[in-house]
Write an enzyme that holds these catalytic residues in place. Structure first.
Site, PDB file in Angstrom:
ATOM      1  N   LYS A  11       0.860  -1.195   0.000  1.00 48.52           N
ATOM      2  CA  LYS A  11       0.000   0.000   0.000  1.00 48.52           C
ATOM      3  C   LYS A  11       0.887   1.232   0.000  1.00 48.52           C
ATOM      4  O   LYS A  11       2.039   1.197   0.415  1.00 48.52           O
ATOM      5  CB  LYS A  11      -0.941   0.029   1.206  1.00 48.52           C
ATOM      6  CG  LYS A  11      -0.266   0.069   2.594  1.00 48.52           C
ATOM      7  CD  LYS A  11       0.137   1.457   3.084  1.00 48.52           C
ATOM      8  CE  LYS A  11       0.942   1.379   4.375  1.00 48.52           C
ATOM      9  NZ  LYS A  11       1.757   2.532   4.708  1.00 48.52           N
ATOM     10  N   ALA A  97      10.577  -3.086   5.772  1.00 45.80           N
ATOM     11  CA  ALA A  97      10.721  -1.882   6.611  1.00 45.80           C
ATOM     12  C   ALA A  97      10.797  -0.633   5.741  1.00 45.80           C
ATOM     13  O   ALA A  97      11.692   0.195   5.877  1.00 45.80           O
ATOM     14  CB  ALA A  97      11.935  -1.993   7.526  1.00 45.80           C
ATOM     15  N   ALA A  98       9.832  -0.514   4.843  1.00 40.87           N
ATOM     16  CA  ALA A  98       9.888   0.500   3.792  1.00 40.87           C
ATOM     17  C   ALA A  98       8.735   1.485   3.828  1.00 40.87           C
ATOM     18  O   ALA A  98       8.709   2.440   3.056  1.00 40.87           O
ATOM     19  CB  ALA A  98       9.912  -0.199   2.434  1.00 40.87           C
ATOM     20  N   GLY A  99       7.733   1.248   4.696  1.00 39.49           N
ATOM     21  CA  GLY A  99       6.540   2.118   4.694  1.00 39.49           C
ATOM     22  C   GLY A  99       5.500   1.660   3.696  1.00 39.49           C
ATOM     23  O   GLY A  99       4.590   2.400   3.341  1.00 39.49           O
ATOM     24  N   GLY A 102       4.446  -4.194   3.955  1.00 39.83           N
ATOM     25  CA  GLY A 102       4.732  -5.547   3.455  1.00 39.83           C
ATOM     26  C   GLY A 102       4.371  -6.635   4.460  1.00 39.83           C
ATOM     27  O   GLY A 102       3.677  -7.606   4.119  1.00 39.83           O
ATOM     28  N   GLY A 103       4.816  -6.484   5.696  1.00 39.71           N
ATOM     29  CA  GLY A 103       4.540  -7.494   6.726  1.00 39.71           C
ATOM     30  C   GLY A 103       3.046  -7.597   7.005  1.00 39.71           C
ATOM     31  O   GLY A 103       2.493  -8.689   7.132  1.00 39.71           O
ATOM     32  N   ASP A 137      -2.138  -1.867  10.305  1.00 37.23           N
ATOM     33  CA  ASP A 137      -2.393  -1.829   8.862  1.00 37.23           C
ATOM     34  C   ASP A 137      -3.016  -3.116   8.319  1.00 37.23           C
ATOM     35  O   ASP A 137      -3.364  -3.192   7.142  1.00 37.23           O
ATOM     36  CB  ASP A 137      -1.083  -1.584   8.090  1.00 37.23           C
ATOM     37  CG  ASP A 137      -0.588  -0.152   8.236  1.00 37.23           C
ATOM     38  OD1 ASP A 137      -1.401   0.715   8.605  1.00 37.23           O
ATOM     39  OD2 ASP A 137       0.597   0.088   7.977  1.00 37.23           O
TER      40      ASP A 137
HETATM   41  P1  ATP Z   1       4.228  -0.314   7.705  1.00 34.69           P
HETATM   42  O1  ATP Z   1       4.145   0.422   6.408  1.00 34.69           O
HETATM   43  O2  ATP Z   1       2.957  -1.100   8.041  1.00 34.69           O
HETATM   44  O3  ATP Z   1       4.741   0.476   8.836  1.00 34.69           O
HETATM   45  P2  ATP Z   1       6.702  -1.419   6.807  1.00 34.69           P
HETATM   46  O4  ATP Z   1       6.546  -1.601   5.343  1.00 34.69           O
HETATM   47  O5  ATP Z   1       7.396  -0.153   7.227  1.00 34.69           O
HETATM   48  O6  ATP Z   1       5.286  -1.498   7.496  1.00 34.69           O
HETATM   49  P3  ATP Z   1       7.488  -4.169   7.111  1.00 34.69           P
HETATM   50  O7  ATP Z   1       8.046  -4.466   5.772  1.00 34.69           O
HETATM   51  O8  ATP Z   1       6.154  -4.722   7.423  1.00 34.69           O
HETATM   52  O9  ATP Z   1       7.496  -2.597   7.417  1.00 34.69           O
HETATM   53  O10 ATP Z   1       8.586  -4.682   8.148  1.00 34.69           O
HETATM   54  C1  ATP Z   1       8.806  -4.114   9.419  1.00 34.69           C
HETATM   55  C2  ATP Z   1       9.503  -5.177  10.300  1.00 34.69           C
HETATM   56  O11 ATP Z   1       8.583  -6.231  10.557  1.00 34.69           O
HETATM   57  C3  ATP Z   1      10.697  -5.821   9.628  1.00 34.69           C
HETATM   58  O12 ATP Z   1      11.877  -5.218  10.033  1.00 34.69           O
HETATM   59  C4  ATP Z   1      10.624  -7.294  10.026  1.00 34.69           C
HETATM   60  O13 ATP Z   1      11.556  -7.604  11.035  1.00 34.69           O
HETATM   61  C5  ATP Z   1       9.244  -7.487  10.626  1.00 34.69           C
HETATM   62  N1  ATP Z   1       8.394  -8.451   9.876  1.00 34.69           N
HETATM   63  C6  ATP Z   1       7.532  -9.305  10.428  1.00 34.69           C
HETATM   64  N2  ATP Z   1       6.898 -10.038   9.522  1.00 34.69           N
HETATM   65  C7  ATP Z   1       7.341  -9.649   8.317  1.00 34.69           C
HETATM   66  C8  ATP Z   1       7.037 -10.046   6.986  1.00 34.69           C
HETATM   67  N3  ATP Z   1       6.157 -11.017   6.708  1.00 34.69           N
HETATM   68  N4  ATP Z   1       7.660  -9.398   5.986  1.00 34.69           N
HETATM   69  C9  ATP Z   1       8.545  -8.417   6.277  1.00 34.69           C
HETATM   70  N5  ATP Z   1       8.893  -8.012   7.512  1.00 34.69           N
HETATM   71  C10 ATP Z   1       8.294  -8.623   8.532  1.00 34.69           C
END
Ligand code: ATP
Length: 290
Positions: A11, A97-99, A102-103, A137
């Site tokens: 997203k 961890a990109a915003g 993904g998780g 999210d």
């Molecule tokens: P958001 O935009 O919801 O803040 P994000 O894109 O910044 O999320 P994610 O890619 O979800 O961040 O990853 C954040 C942390 O979550 C990672 O550093 C990782 O250790 C942990 N994590 C747990 N499950 C997952 C997964 N399925 N894929 C990626 N990271 C995961």
């Protein structure tokens, strides 16, 4: 059925506002989120043993209970007394961890997929409600499409998709912790985005109006800590993106681009000095239960 495949889409936040800090410690947010055509692939395979196993080739993806997809499986197993095991294979395409959630999207896809694999008969609304306990999210990611998310992010109001366009995503090598960004946010001096205006522009299919009303209160926090994010924003504008914003807590920057030719210019321009660059379409449709 022994094997199920699900797509877990990323997203972006077209706007992200923080209204106030609540007594329970969470921030009350108002976000306009939309899914883009960049997705992890989740494969769920029934195991003969009662266990949850995570497999991924990406070294940044945890393979234990820290994984949000693991937590989704645990939640369903505990809630519905499921004694079967599952292997969850995550083919990671969305930067970590990109915003880009993904998780959360992996967790949401796991909820949708296990609902099918284990014949639970839950609706998307029920899955979204369950998902909220895994992460803010996850509810939005259960549905996909475009929505205003309020509360901690779990109260979803569906709205139509924005006018179709290209989205160029560029992520610098750094990863950002969402919790740290919120910790460093000073609520007294933030400039709030105009959520009403961007939602109106989306409803009226007014691409220029959408571009003029992008806004993210977390952007300054991340920009102060990581000036390279600002450099990417400036490059995107220079190469011709119609509008540019950081997504979520960052550090990924996205540019909206209406014309194909300019999309190529922005993509190629960024590719030179940014390790992860993607050109994708906005995804209009919401997920459905098949
Ligand atoms: P958001 O935009 O919801 O803040 P994000 O894109 O910044 O999320 P994610 O890619 O979800 O961040 O990853 C954040 C942390 O979550 C990672 O550093 C990782 O250790 C942990 N994590 C747990 N499950 C997952 C997964 N399925 N894929 C990626 N990271 C995961």
């Amino acid at each position: 059925m022994f094997r199920v495949l699900e797509k877990a889409s990323a997203k972006i936040n077209l706007s992200l506002d923080v209204l106030y800090k609540r007594d329970d410690g969470y921030h009350e947010v108002e976000m306009v989120m939309t899914t883009v055509d960049l997705a992890d692939r989740i494969e769920l395979v029934e195991l003969s043993v009662d266990d949850i196993r995570i497999a991924s080739r990406n070294r940044y993806v945890p393979d234990d209970q820290r994984n949000l997809a693991y937590q989704a499986a645990r939640l369903l197993k505990d809630k519905f007394g499921i004694k079967k095991g599952v292997r969850i294979t995550i083919d990671k395409v969305i930067p970590v961890a990109a915003g880009l959630a993904g998780g959360s999207s992996d967790a949401a896809a796991t909820l949708r997929g296990l609902n099918r694999l284990w014949n639970l008969g839950l609706t998307l609304d029920e899955l979204a409600e369950l998902g909220a306990s895994i992460g803010s999210d996850v509810s939005f990611c259960v549905y996909g499409g475009t929505a205003i998310a309020r509360g901690r992010g779990e109260k979803i109001e569906h709205i139509p998709s924005p006018p179709s366009c290209w989205v160029v995503l560029a992520k610098p090598v750094i990863g950002v912790s969402t919790a740290d960004v919120y910790k460093n946010l000073v609520l007294d001096n933030i400039e709030h985005p105009n959520t009403t205006a961007i939602v109106k522009a989306i409803r009226e299919e007014d691409f220029e109006g959408v571009c003029n009303n992008l806004g993210n209160v977390l952007e300054t926090v991340t920009l102060n800590a990581h000036p390279e994010v600002l450099v990417i924003k400036e490059q995107m504008k220079k190469f011709g993106a119609d509008a540019v914003l950081m997504s979520g807590s960052g550090p990924t920057v996205f540019g909206l681009v209406s014309h194909d030719s300019r999309m190529h210019r922005v993509y190629n321009g960024l590719k030179g000095f940014c390790d992860q660059v993607f050109a994708v379409r906005l995804l209009g449709e919401r997920n459905e239960l098949d």
